[in-house]
Design an enzyme around this catalytic site. Structure first.
Site, mmCIF file in Angstrom:
data_model
loop_
_atom_site.group_PDB
_atom_site.id
_atom_site.type_symbol
_atom_site.label_atom_id
_atom_site.label_comp_id
_atom_site.label_asym_id
_atom_site.label_seq_id
_atom_site.Cartn_x
_atom_site.Cartn_y
_atom_site.Cartn_z
ATOM 1 N N PHE A 129 4.583 -18.347 21.979
ATOM 2 C CA PHE A 129 5.612 -17.734 22.578
ATOM 3 C C PHE A 129 6.532 -16.463 22.532
ATOM 4 O O PHE A 129 6.733 -16.408 21.637
ATOM 5 C CB PHE A 129 6.291 -19.083 22.186
ATOM 6 C CG PHE A 129 7.603 -18.914 23.326
ATOM 7 C CD1 PHE A 129 7.089 -19.895 24.461
ATOM 8 C CD2 PHE A 129 9.059 -18.474 22.743
ATOM 9 C CE1 PHE A 129 8.538 -19.721 25.289
ATOM 10 C CE2 PHE A 129 9.660 -18.552 23.723
ATOM 11 C CZ PHE A 129 9.522 -19.587 24.743
ATOM 12 N N ASP A 214 6.080 -9.216 18.265
ATOM 13 C CA ASP A 214 6.841 -9.784 18.410
ATOM 14 C C ASP A 214 7.513 -10.435 17.213
ATOM 15 O O ASP A 214 7.266 -11.426 16.495
ATOM 16 C CB ASP A 214 6.565 -10.739 19.367
ATOM 17 C CG ASP A 214 7.525 -11.992 19.492
ATOM 18 O OD1 ASP A 214 8.457 -11.566 19.376
ATOM 19 O OD2 ASP A 214 7.300 -12.662 20.625
ATOM 20 N N LYS A 243 17.258 -12.576 18.601
ATOM 21 C CA LYS A 243 17.369 -13.050 17.898
ATOM 22 C C LYS A 243 18.816 -12.358 16.635
ATOM 23 O O LYS A 243 19.738 -12.839 16.412
ATOM 24 C CB LYS A 243 16.768 -14.460 17.618
ATOM 25 C CG LYS A 243 16.314 -14.966 18.667
ATOM 26 C CD LYS A 243 14.965 -15.948 18.074
ATOM 27 C CE LYS A 243 14.884 -16.874 18.741
ATOM 28 N NZ LYS A 243 15.506 -17.860 19.462
#
Length: 398
Positions: A129, A214, A243
Site C-alpha cells: 500500500f 516506503d 505519518k
C-alpha cells in the site's frame, strides 16, 4: 440522501473532544485507549506538551509563506534528518502519498537525466500500500483500490512477496527501481526479513536499480530504530516518510542520496504547503523527543513486553486469534474470524485498533505508551475475546 460530508469512510459512532497521551475522551466523558494512533500517526500521543508548545508558538508568528522564500526551520529539520539517516537531502510535502509520488518521480527523473528515459518502470510487491493517488494505487496494485478509476497508471510491475525467481524475471531494460515497505502495514503487518532487504539492496546494485523504501508507517521510531531498515544494516537510495514525522500535523518527506536528490532542479517538482513554518515547527519538536537519549531504547523494551503478553493472549484464545504479526510497536494480530467483528468488539471495550489486510487488526499505540497501558490493552483484548467466544458458543447452541 447524501450527507454534507462525502461517504467515502464508514465512520464509527465515536466523536472525540480531546486527547491525553494514549487516551481519547468523548464529549460525554468516555475514555478510550487509543492503540490506533490515528493510523500510526500520533507517535507522541495526544496533546503532547512539547508539540503543543511548538505549534502554538509558531502559530503566533507565521503560518505560511510558500517555498519561494527561505524557511529556516525547514532547513533545520532537513539538516537533522540528514544527520540522523542515510540521506544527503530532504524534500518536504504533506502526506505519505505525496512522498511516494515524489519518490517515484525522482527515480524516473534520475534515469532520464542519465540518458535512459526508457527506465521508468518500478517493481512493487503484492500486498503493498503506497497511497491513494492514481499512481500510488497502481504501485500498490490492490484491486479494491484500483476498481472504478479507469486504466491503471502505466509503469508498475508487481511480484509476489518474497518470490526471488519472479522478481528477477520482472527486471528488464526499462526497470528503474524496486519499491517496498519494510513492514507492510495495510497489507497485514508482514515484515520483510532483514536478509531479504539485504538481498534487494544487492540486487539493485547488481542491475543499476534504485531502492525505494516506503517507511511512511514503519518509520519515526515505531520499530525501536528511527527507521525500520536500520535493523537490516542497509540503506536505500530514496525513502518516503510521513505519518509519525508530524505527530498529528500533516507532514511528509522524501529523503534521498545526492545522486537522486540532485535531479530535482528548480521547476521539476513542487508543493504549495509542504515545508510550511507550522509543519516544520512540529516536525522539529517530534525529533526533539524521538531522538532524545533513551527514547528509542524504551520503545524496544516496551515492544518486547507487549509481544510477550500478546503471545500469551493468542495461546489462550485460538478461536479468536491466530498469530502475532509485525515488529516493535507496529504490531498486530491475525484473527480467526472477521477482523471487523473483532475491531467492533474491542471498541465496545474501550480499545481502538485499526483493521488491515489479511484479516489482521493493527495494534499501533503511541510510542510513549506505558507498560501499565499495555497491560490494560491486553486485558481489554482478553475480555473481548471471552465475549466473542461466549457468543460463538451461544450461537452454536441455538
Amino acid at each position: 440522501m447524501i450527507t454534507p460530508l462525502m461517504p467515502n469512510y464508514a465512520r464509527s459512532e465515536l466523536a472525540f473532544e480531546r486527547g491525553e497521551g494514549c487516551w481519547l475522551v468523548t464529549a460525554g466523558g468516555r475514555r478510550v485507549l487509543d492503540f490506533g494512533s490515528g493510523i500510526a500517526v500520533n507517535v507522541l500521543g495526544h496533546a503532547h506538551p512539547h508539540l503543543v508548545e511548538a505549534l502554538t508558538e509558531q502559530a503566533k508568528k507565521l503560518w505560511h509563506v510558500s517555498n519561494l522564500h527561505q524557511i529556516p526551520d525547514g532547513e533545520r529539520l532537513a539538516r537533522r534528518l540528514v544527520e540522523a539517516t542515510f540521506a544527503d537531502s530532504v524534500m518536504f510535502c504533506n502526506s505519505g502519498a505525496e512522498a511516494n509520488e515524489g519518490a517515484i518521480k525522482m527515480a524516473r527523473k534520475y534515469h532520464a537525466s542519465r540518458g535512459e528515459p526508457n527506465r521508468f518502470r518500478v517493481i512493487t510487491f503484492e500486498g503493498a500500500f503506497h497511497g491513494r493517488t492514481l499512481a500510488t494505487i497502481a504501485a500498490g496494485g490492490q484491486k479494491k483500490y484500483l476498481e472504478g478509476f479507469g486504466p491503471k497508471v502505466e509503469g508498475f510491475d508487481q511480484v509476489p512477496f518474497g518470490d526471488h525467481d519472479a522478481l528477477k524475471a520482472a527486471i528488464g531494460p526499462d526497470t528503474a527501481a524496486l519499491m517496498i515497505e519494510p513492514i507492510q502495514g495495510e497489507g497485514g503487518l508482514r515484515v520483510v526479513p532483514n536478509e531479504e532487504l539485504r538481498y534487494l539492496r544487492e540486487l539493485c546494485d547488481q542491475h543499476g536499480l534504485l531502492l525505494i523504501l516506503d517507511e511512511v508507517q514503519s518509520g519515526m521510531g515505531r520499530t525501536g530504530k528511527l527507521f525500520a531498515h536500520e535493523w537490516a544494516g542497509i540503506t536505500p537510495d530514496i525513502m518516503s516518510i510521513a505519518k509519525g514525522i508530524g505527530g498529528g500535523f500533516p507532514l511528509g518527506a522524501v529523503l534521498a542520496v545526492e545522486k537522486c536528490a540532485a535531479v530535482f532542479t528548480p521547476g521539476t517538482h513542487g508543493t504549495t504547503f509542504g515545508g510550511n513554518p507550522l509543519g516544520m515547527a512540529v516536525g522539529n519538536a517530534v525529533l526533539d523527543v524521538v531522538l532524545a537519549p533513551g527514547f528509542l531504547e524504551n520503545v524496544q523494551r516496551v515492544s518486547l513486553v507487549f509481544k510477550q503478553k500478546l503471545a500469551g493472549l493468542i495461546d489462550g484464545h485460538p478461536k479468536v486469534f491466530e498469530e502475532v504479526r509485525g515488529f516493535g510497536l507496529l504490531t498486530g494480530i491475525k484473527c480467526a474470524l472477521p477482523n471487523g467483528d473483532v475491531t467492533n468488539a474491542l471498541r465496545d471495550e474501550g480499545l481502538l485498533v485499526v483493521p488491515a489486510g489479511d484479516n489482521v487488526i493493527r495494534l499501533i499505540p503511541p510510542l510513549i505508551v506505558s507498560e501499565e497501558e499495555i497491560g490494560l490493552a491486553v486485558d481489554k483484548l482478553e475480555k473481548a475475546a471471552r465475549l466473542i467466544e461466549a457468543s460463538l458458543v451461544k450461537g452454536a447452541a441455538e
